[in-house]
Write a protein that holds these residues in place. Structure first.
Motif, mmCIF file in Angstrom:
data_model
loop_
_atom_site.group_PDB
_atom_site.id
_atom_site.type_symbol
_atom_site.label_atom_id
_atom_site.label_comp_id
_atom_site.label_asym_id
_atom_site.label_seq_id
_atom_site.Cartn_x
_atom_site.Cartn_y
_atom_site.Cartn_z
ATOM 1 N N VAL A 79 1.973 -3.790 -3.386
ATOM 2 C CA VAL A 79 1.241 -3.349 -2.195
ATOM 3 C C VAL A 79 -0.202 -3.828 -2.320
ATOM 4 O O VAL A 79 -0.631 -4.292 -3.370
ATOM 5 N N GLU A 80 -0.937 -3.672 -1.247
ATOM 6 C CA GLU A 80 -2.341 -4.082 -1.242
ATOM 7 C C GLU A 80 -3.155 -3.213 -2.199
ATOM 8 O O GLU A 80 -2.766 -2.102 -2.544
ATOM 9 N N GLU A 81 -4.294 -3.738 -2.588
ATOM 10 C CA GLU A 81 -5.220 -3.025 -3.471
ATOM 11 C C GLU A 81 -5.628 -1.692 -2.836
ATOM 12 O O GLU A 81 -5.843 -1.608 -1.634
ATOM 13 N N ALA A 82 -5.726 -0.645 -3.631
ATOM 14 C CA ALA A 82 -6.163 0.696 -3.229
ATOM 15 C C ALA A 82 -5.183 1.400 -2.294
ATOM 16 O O ALA A 82 -5.534 2.397 -1.670
ATOM 17 N N LYS A 83 -3.951 0.914 -2.185
ATOM 18 C CA LYS A 83 -2.917 1.590 -1.399
ATOM 19 C C LYS A 83 -2.024 2.387 -2.351
ATOM 20 O O LYS A 83 -1.892 2.031 -3.522
ATOM 21 N N PRO A 84 -1.380 3.441 -1.866
ATOM 22 C CA PRO A 84 -0.483 4.209 -2.735
ATOM 23 C C PRO A 84 0.702 3.359 -3.191
ATOM 24 O O PRO A 84 1.225 2.542 -2.433
ATOM 25 N N ARG A 85 1.119 3.566 -4.436
ATOM 26 C CA ARG A 85 2.238 2.814 -5.010
ATOM 27 C C ARG A 85 3.320 3.770 -5.493
ATOM 28 O O ARG A 85 3.033 4.886 -5.864
ATOM 29 N N ASN A 86 4.527 3.250 -5.526
ATOM 30 C CA ASN A 86 5.617 3.974 -6.163
ATOM 31 C C ASN A 86 5.515 3.772 -7.675
ATOM 32 O O ASN A 86 4.925 2.814 -8.149
#
Length: 133
Positions: A79-86
């Protein structure tokens, strides 16, 4: 209609009694039996153990299992930088076929990837190699 119900109950009892007879033919000295498999699916990897399955013995040391596969999927969420991740390790339940010859197992699993805001939910096929205890 009553005769059909009685025949159905008789058939079920016959199947259960046949299953109980099959349970008596256990291998002495075997503490447990299981298959552990590592493989590739959906641009990531997985580690699985065979779960409840239908097993067909082809030869003395060969069998085919069709059933559920409790698994750990290992995949980095892109995902993009600073976005929530699994999490990079997620538990999941798959379904598939496992062929075992002596102690080597080859598995063809299918895992469902849930729908997200950018992609539809899909079944992903994989392949893996493992060991039978």
């Amino acid at each position: 209609m009553l005769i059909i119900k009685h025949l159905l109950v008789l058939f079920l009892l016959l199947c259960i009694s046949h299953g109980l007879q099959a349970q008596e033919k256990t291998v002495k000295g075997s503490l447990f039996e299981g298959v552990v498999v590592a493989g590739y699916v959906d641009q990531g990897s997985y580690l699985t153990c065979t779960g409840p399955a239908i097993k067909y013995n082809c030869a003395p040391k060969a069998s085919i299992l069709l059933g559920l596969l409790p698994s750990l999927k290992i995949k980095e969420d892109k995902v993009e930088e600073a976005k929530p991740r699994n999490s990079w390790v997620t538990p999941t339940l798959g379904f598939g076929i496992t062929a075992v010859l002596k102690h080597i197992a080859i598995q063809l699993p299918a895992f469902y990837t849930a729908k997200t805001s950018t992609a539809d939910g899909k079944w992903k096929l994989g392949i893996g190699v493992g060991y039978k205890f």
